[in-house]
Structure formats: structure tokens, C-alpha cells
Design a protein around this motif. Structure first.
Motif, mmCIF file in Angstrom:
data_model
loop_
_atom_site.group_PDB
_atom_site.id
_atom_site.type_symbol
_atom_site.label_atom_id
_atom_site.label_comp_id
_atom_site.label_asym_id
_atom_site.label_seq_id
_atom_site.Cartn_x
_atom_site.Cartn_y
_atom_site.Cartn_z
ATOM 1 N N GLN A 1 0.968 -1.320 -0.072
ATOM 2 C CA GLN A 1 0.031 -0.017 -0.054
ATOM 3 C C GLN A 1 0.837 1.336 0.105
ATOM 4 O O GLN A 1 0.314 2.351 -0.102
ATOM 5 C CB GLN A 1 -0.849 -0.166 1.353
ATOM 6 C CG GLN A 1 -2.033 -1.095 1.113
ATOM 7 C CD GLN A 1 -2.835 -0.975 0.012
ATOM 8 O OE1 GLN A 1 -2.731 -1.890 -0.726
ATOM 9 N NE2 GLN A 1 -3.869 -0.016 -0.072
ATOM 10 N N THR A 2 2.095 1.006 0.129
ATOM 11 C CA THR A 2 3.151 2.367 0.076
ATOM 12 C C THR A 2 2.815 3.065 -1.211
ATOM 13 O O THR A 2 2.746 4.450 -1.180
ATOM 14 C CB THR A 2 4.366 2.098 0.101
ATOM 15 O OG1 THR A 2 4.597 1.071 1.550
ATOM 16 C CG2 THR A 2 5.544 3.347 0.612
ATOM 17 N N LYS A 3 2.914 2.681 -2.196
ATOM 18 C CA LYS A 3 2.674 3.269 -3.409
ATOM 19 C C LYS A 3 1.270 4.049 -3.736
ATOM 20 O O LYS A 3 1.217 5.024 -4.177
ATOM 21 C CB LYS A 3 3.009 2.456 -4.689
ATOM 22 C CG LYS A 3 4.539 2.277 -5.214
ATOM 23 C CD LYS A 3 4.807 1.549 -6.379
ATOM 24 C CE LYS A 3 6.444 1.341 -6.546
ATOM 25 N NZ LYS A 3 6.664 0.812 -7.844
ATOM 26 N N GLU A 4 0.428 3.085 -3.428
ATOM 27 C CA GLU A 4 -0.977 3.547 -3.631
ATOM 28 C C GLU A 4 -1.639 4.647 -2.553
ATOM 29 O O GLU A 4 -1.948 5.687 -2.936
ATOM 30 C CB GLU A 4 -2.148 2.564 -3.523
ATOM 31 C CG GLU A 4 -3.539 2.722 -3.637
ATOM 32 C CD GLU A 4 -4.207 1.464 -3.733
ATOM 33 O OE1 GLU A 4 -5.638 1.673 -4.207
ATOM 34 O OE2 GLU A 4 -4.103 0.576 -3.194
ATOM 35 N N HIS A 5 -0.828 4.534 -1.347
ATOM 36 C CA HIS A 5 -1.114 5.618 -0.469
ATOM 37 C C HIS A 5 -0.529 7.041 -0.814
ATOM 38 O O HIS A 5 -1.214 8.060 -0.702
ATOM 39 C CB HIS A 5 -0.643 5.239 0.866
ATOM 40 C CG HIS A 5 -1.522 4.425 1.717
ATOM 41 N ND1 HIS A 5 -1.450 4.357 3.169
ATOM 42 C CD2 HIS A 5 -2.661 3.563 1.185
ATOM 43 C CE1 HIS A 5 -2.396 3.207 3.376
ATOM 44 N NE2 HIS A 5 -3.062 2.972 2.352
#
Length: 608
Positions: free
Chosen positions: A311-315
Motif C-alpha cells: 500500500q505504500t505506492k497507492e497511499h
């Protein structure tokens, strides 16, 4: 027959021919009893005719001649042939769906003169309802398509007229608004990151070091967490308040608290990192002015959250697409790798390229911290390779946005707390304008009038301005499900928000496996709103560098492309052009559990 009759030499065949024992008649009578019993699966072929007025009102045919004068005759309900339809052309498929089982499933009657089985008075079959449906179908088929009476058309016309009257209404002059005298500016700060990055523990320890949470409460949480086998979750329980969150060890909803730094008042929003609760994260991000992206520095954990579908990129993409421009990256759990400089530099180099080139952040700041031990949170840590500010100093360096208190009223409802027939309690953020007690407002898109009975922000002020997160008590007449998260509170007048279903959007396509084509389905996210939508038109693609039109009506949109498209939502939604209100003009599109595009609303296409 005598009681003492001698039966030794009796002839049984003669006894069978006795006048008073007519077994054939008994058999017929037994079979005729089934005619009075209603069986749903054996409805006659004339049931469709029975439903129509012509079938029920047609005169009964004369009884056919019978050789047996004692036998009773029951005329059929209708003499019309089973295949004969009504005068108006009704599709046969509709008839089969409305009526009893089809003709192929009906069993032929053993007795040609038997009465067709029809529904009785005590039957569960609702005959009047089905009759009315057939009547409606006949009326629609007989009448021209342009003259059909539709309740939906009438309702939409009524709502359109109501919205026009609200927009044409004269704005009620507001008394001179006195700016609230505050010593510190307000900043809404959200904390995001991959699941198990330590967001709640980091913020809980920060609040304890700032003396927002006392030591006695932390000791209580520590003992309770140890009894549940989660001794390391004591600081996380400061923000994870629900029993389910504490039992599962995962943040599920937005945790909210506040504290003060030297220059600012901070409203802290702790967002969930799990993929299943991404909608709650988007709701919190839409209310934020700045963000902290928490990274897990443990060996292998950063790669899991950043490279392997974490979720790091999406967040990070959601932060930028929802208008957050100020970002601090907190590299957490560095104590597990002995405060390794190489590990910190590796994470910073990888993230800097992604955040600046793909996500669009200008100057993200990095800080090494440990949420469990509390190092470099409030006081600077003595490290040989880092001499920069601690986490609180970076938070204090954020710049507050200029509130739009003189604009039209826009309050995005994020949660409905209490619903009654004449009273409603909601929470949300004022994106524009100001509100106080006894104000007359409307709730969009349901166009529900209401009166503000009570309002208060986090500090207890009764007169609330743009940027405040408030609690509102509204009085009026409310239908169930008419007001929910994603609704918007406005005032009447030329600047009111007109809900619509079609919008023209300028968007950027992210890394997607399947290109976006005309007719593609997705989920639209804007402020607290989530609504299914469809890409109805791909108008043209744009050159990112100079804004020139590259191609008109493209067949598809590939990853990395910028385009202007037309979308249509399932129902009316309360969003507007980006130039009118930035918070309600930003949109994000998700499909298949991934964020596929984000952009801004350029034009609202209202029905004529």
C-alpha cells in the motif's frame, strides 16, 4: 340383507352388481374432490386469460348436454383459447414471467369437463397485484412511447424544478463575519503507510511524549495488552479505541485526536493501512492538509510494502491526487536494524525517485524514528550520520492553508451519527464558508431542507469556519437513507451546489494492467463519497509537458497517459468543478482493488 345371512354359498360376482354399491360412482366422486384443492404447480392454460378483465367478465358458455342428469357441470373460467393474447401486443416473455408456469410445464387434465384449478380466496397468490401488472403492460403497449406516464420522469422533473428554485433564490445576507481570534493556525495531519508499518504506535508514543496522554493511561493499556498477548500494542491503543481494532491489531477506521506544537494546532488523523479499508483512508485524506508517510525499515518489510503490491505506492498516489502537497516520510523501526545508515539511505533513494517523478511531490522530507522506543520523536537523537530535525519539528514546519471562510457554504458529511424522523446528527469538515446555529441549509444530492440547531468544532466554538471539523445537529424531515456519508450541506442561492450524474474530468492514468476503454466500470471517490461510475466518452489525450491535444477520441487510455474523459455515475452525486471548490473537484478512480486514475472535474454536465 339380513344380519344372520348365510354366506357360505354366496356368489361374489352377484354381490358386486348390487344396486346400492356403485363403486364407479364412488371413484368419480373421490376424483372430483381434488378439483376443490388449489395446486400452484397445476394452474390451467387459461390462467393468463383469467388475469385479464376480458377473461373474468366474459359470460360462461352453456352447459354441454350430458347423458347423466345427476352429474354436476362446472363451466371453465374463460372460453378463450390458451394461445389467444390480448388486443395489445405484450411480449410473450413478459407474460410468462408474470403468470403461472409456462404451458410446457402444465399437466393435462384427466377429465375434459373438469373445472380448471384457480386460486382460492385463502391462497398465498396475490392475484390483484399480478392483474395490475398485466394491466400496466397492456396500457404501455397500447399507448405511444412519448405519452407514457413514468413516475421516475415526474420525480426527476420535480427535483430539477426544485433545484432551479433553490439556485434562483435570493441569498440571505449574512452578518459581518468576525474572524475567530486564534493564536495558532489549524493543520489537519494524516498518517498513512503500509499495514504493520507502526503508524498507530508511532503516533501514540508521540502523544505520550507531548503529555497529551498521561503515563497512567499508558500503563493501563500496557497491562491490558499484555493480558491479551499484545504487549507491544500499548501505544497503538491510544488511537485504536474500538474493541475489534484492539483484538485484531489492525486499524480499521480513522482515529482522530488533537495536539499543539509551537506554531500550530494539529488535528491528527490515523488512517488504516490495510487494503480492505482503503475507502476510510481516502475519506481521511480528503480532509488533510499535510501527511506523514510511515515506512517500515525492517529487513524485507519495506520491499513488501513498496514493491510487491503493498500500500505504500497507492497511499502516496492517493495523497497527491487528493490535494496533499506537504509530506514527511518517517522511516520507522530503525532500531531493528541497529540504526543503519545504509538502510536509511537505501529507503530514501528509492522513495525519492518515486515520490518526485511519479507521485508529484516536490520536496519530501525524511526522518529516522522508532515508534516503539520513542527515539527522535520529540527530542533530537544523537546520531553520527543524521543531525536534522526530529519528527515534531518537521510537523511544526508545515504551512497552514488559507481558509475560504468568505466563500459559499460547503460541508462534506463524513459520518452520520444519529438519525431520527425529525433530527439528524452528522460530522464533517467545512471546506468553504461558515456556519452557526439557526442557519437554513440544504443537504445534497437528496435536496433535503434542514435547520442547524447545534454546531461545534473540536475546540467547542459555536461559530465554525472553513477548515474546522465539526459536529452538526440538524432539524427537519429526513427520509431513511436520504443522508449518508458523501452528502454535502449547502445554502440556497446562485452559488449552491447542483448535483448531477455526468462530468467532464481531466485525469492521469496510473500503472494499470488493462487499458481504460469506453464503457469501462470503476468506483469514483471524492471527499467522503464512493459511487460506481462508467467512462462514457474518451474525448482526447493531452501532452503532459505543454497541454497540447494529441489525439481526438482515442480508443483506449494506457498507463501514464493524460486525457479528458466523460463519466457518468449511477446516481446523482454532490461534486462540482475544481475551479468552484477544490475539495469537491478532486476525483479518484479505483477498480479491482487498485487505484487506476485520478484527476479534477473540469465541467459538470447538467440535464437540460
Amino acid at each position: 340383507m339380513s344380519r344372520h345371512r348365510n354366506i357360505r354359498n354366496i356368489n361374489l360376482e352377484d354381490e358386486m352388481d348390487d344396486d346400492y354399491d356403485d363403486y364407479d360412482n364412488y371413484e368419480d366422486e373421490e376424483e372430483s374432490e381434488s378439483l376443490y384443492t388449489y395446486d400452484r404447480n397445476s394452474l390451467s392454460a387459461n390462467y393468463y386469460t383469467y388475469l385479464t378483465d376480458s377473461g373474468r367478465n366474459s359470460p360462461a358458455p352453456p352447459a354441454p348436454p350430458s347423458s347423466n342428469a345427476s352429474s354436476s357441470y362446472y363451466p371453465p373460467v374463460s372460453t378463450a383459447a390458451p394461445t389467444a393474447g390480448p388486443a395489445s401486443a405484450v411480449p410473450s416473455s413478459i407474460v410468462r414471467n408474470l403468470t403461472a408456469p409456462s404451458l410446457q410445464q402444465q399437466k393435462p387434465s384427466k377429465h375434459p369437463n373438469s373445472r380448471p384449478s384457480t386460486p382460492q380466496a385463502g391462497s398465498n397468490l396475490n392475484t390483484p397485484k399480478r392483474t395490475q401488472q398485466v394491466k400496466n403492460l397492456q396500457t404501455e403497449a397500447a399507448s405511444p412511447s412519448g405519452s407514457r406516464v413514468s413516475s421516475e420522469v415526474d420525480l426527476s422533473t420535480f427535483r430539477r424544478n426544485q433545484l432551479q428554485n433553490i439556485a434562483k433564490a435570493t441569498s440571505v445576507p449574512r452578518k459581518a463575519v468576525k474572524p475567530r481570534a486564534v493564536e495558532k493556525d489549524l493543520i489537519n495531519l494524516i498518517v498513512v503507510g503500509h499495514v504493520d508499518a507502526g503508524k498507530s504506535t508511532l503516533m501514540g508514543h508521540l502523544l505520550h511524549d507531548l503529555e497529551v496522554v498521561d503515563t497512567r493511561t499508558i500503563d493501563k493499556f500496557r497491562h491490558e495488552a499484555a493480558r491479551n498477548g499484545k504487549a507491544s500494542f500499548a501505544y497503538a491503543w491510544v488511537l485504536d479505541e474500538t474493541e475489534e481494532e484492539r483484538e485484531r491489531g489492525v486499524t480499521m477506521d480513522i482515529g482522530r485526536t488533537s495536539f499543539e506544537t509551537t506554531n500550530h494546532r494539529i488535528v491528527l488523523l490515523d488512517a488504516p493501512g490495510h487494503k480492505d479499508f482503503i475507502s476510510n483512508m481516502i475519506t481521511g485524506t480528503s480532509q488533510a492538509d499535510a501527511a506523514i508517510l510511515v515506512i517500515n525499515a525492517t529487513t524485507g518489510e519495506f520491499e513488501t510494502g513498496f514493491e510487491n503490491g503493498g500500500q505504500t505506492k497507492e497511499h502516496a498516489l492517493l495523497l497527491r491526487s487528493l490535494g496533499v502537497t506537504q509530506l514527511v516520510v518517517a522511516v520507522n523501526k530503525l532500531d531493528t536494524v541497529d540504526w543503519s545508515m545504509d538502510r536509511f539511505e537505501e529507503i530514501r533513494n528509492n522513495l525519492t525517485v518515486f515520490l518526485t517523478r511519479q507521485a508529484g511531490f516536490s520536496k519530501p522530507k525524511f526522518v529516522p524514528v522508532s515508534g516503539f522506543t520513542g527515539e527522535n520523536l520529540v527530542k533530537r537523537m544523537d546520531l553520527s550520520w543524521y543531525d536534522g530535525p526530529c519528527l515534531v519539528e518537521l510537523i511544526d514546519s508545515f504551512k497552514a492553508q488559507e481558509p475560504q471562510s468568505d466563500g459559499p457554504l460547503r460541508i462534506g458529511i463524513s459520518d452520520v451519527l444519529k438519525v431520527a424522523s425529525n433530527q439528524l446528527v452528522v460530522s464533517g469538515k467545512i471546506e468553504s464558508g461558515e456556519v452557526e446555529k439557526d442557519d437554513k441549509v440544504y443537504i445534497m444530492p437528496s435536496v433535503t431542507p434542514a435547520t442547524v440547531k447545534e454546531c461545534a468544532n473540536n475546540d467547542g466554538w459555536k461559530h465554525c469556519f472553513a477548515g474546522d471539523f465539526i459536529l452538526l445537529t440538524l432539524q427537519g424531515t429526513f427520509e431513511p437513507e436520504s443522508v449518508q456519508a458523501g452528502s454535502v450541506i449547502v445554502r440556497s442561492g446562485p452559488d449552491t451546489l447542483i448535483p448531477a450524474k455526468k462530468f467532464e474530468v481531466r485525469l492521469v492514468v496510473f500503472e494499470i494492467a488493462t487499458p481504460i476503454i469506453k464503457g469501462a466500470k470503476s468506483e469514483l471517490y471524492s471527499h467522503s463519497l464512493c459511487m460506481p461510475c462508467t467512462f462514457t466518452k474518451l474525448i482526447y489525450t493531452i501532452n503532459k509537458s505543454n497541454g497540447e491535444v494529441l489525439k481526438q477520441r482515442p480508443r483506449f487510455l494506457a498507463k501514464g497517459s493524460t486525457a479528458v474523459v466523460e463519466i457518468e455515475t449511477e446516481h446523482d452525486v454532490a461534486i462540482e468543478a475544481f475551479t468552484s471548490c477544490r475539495a469537491f473537484g478532486r476525483v479518484t478512480f479505483r477498480s479491482g482493488g487498485n487505484t487506476i486514475a485520478a484527476g479534477i472535474v473540469e465541467k459538470v454536465i447538467t440535464p437540460q
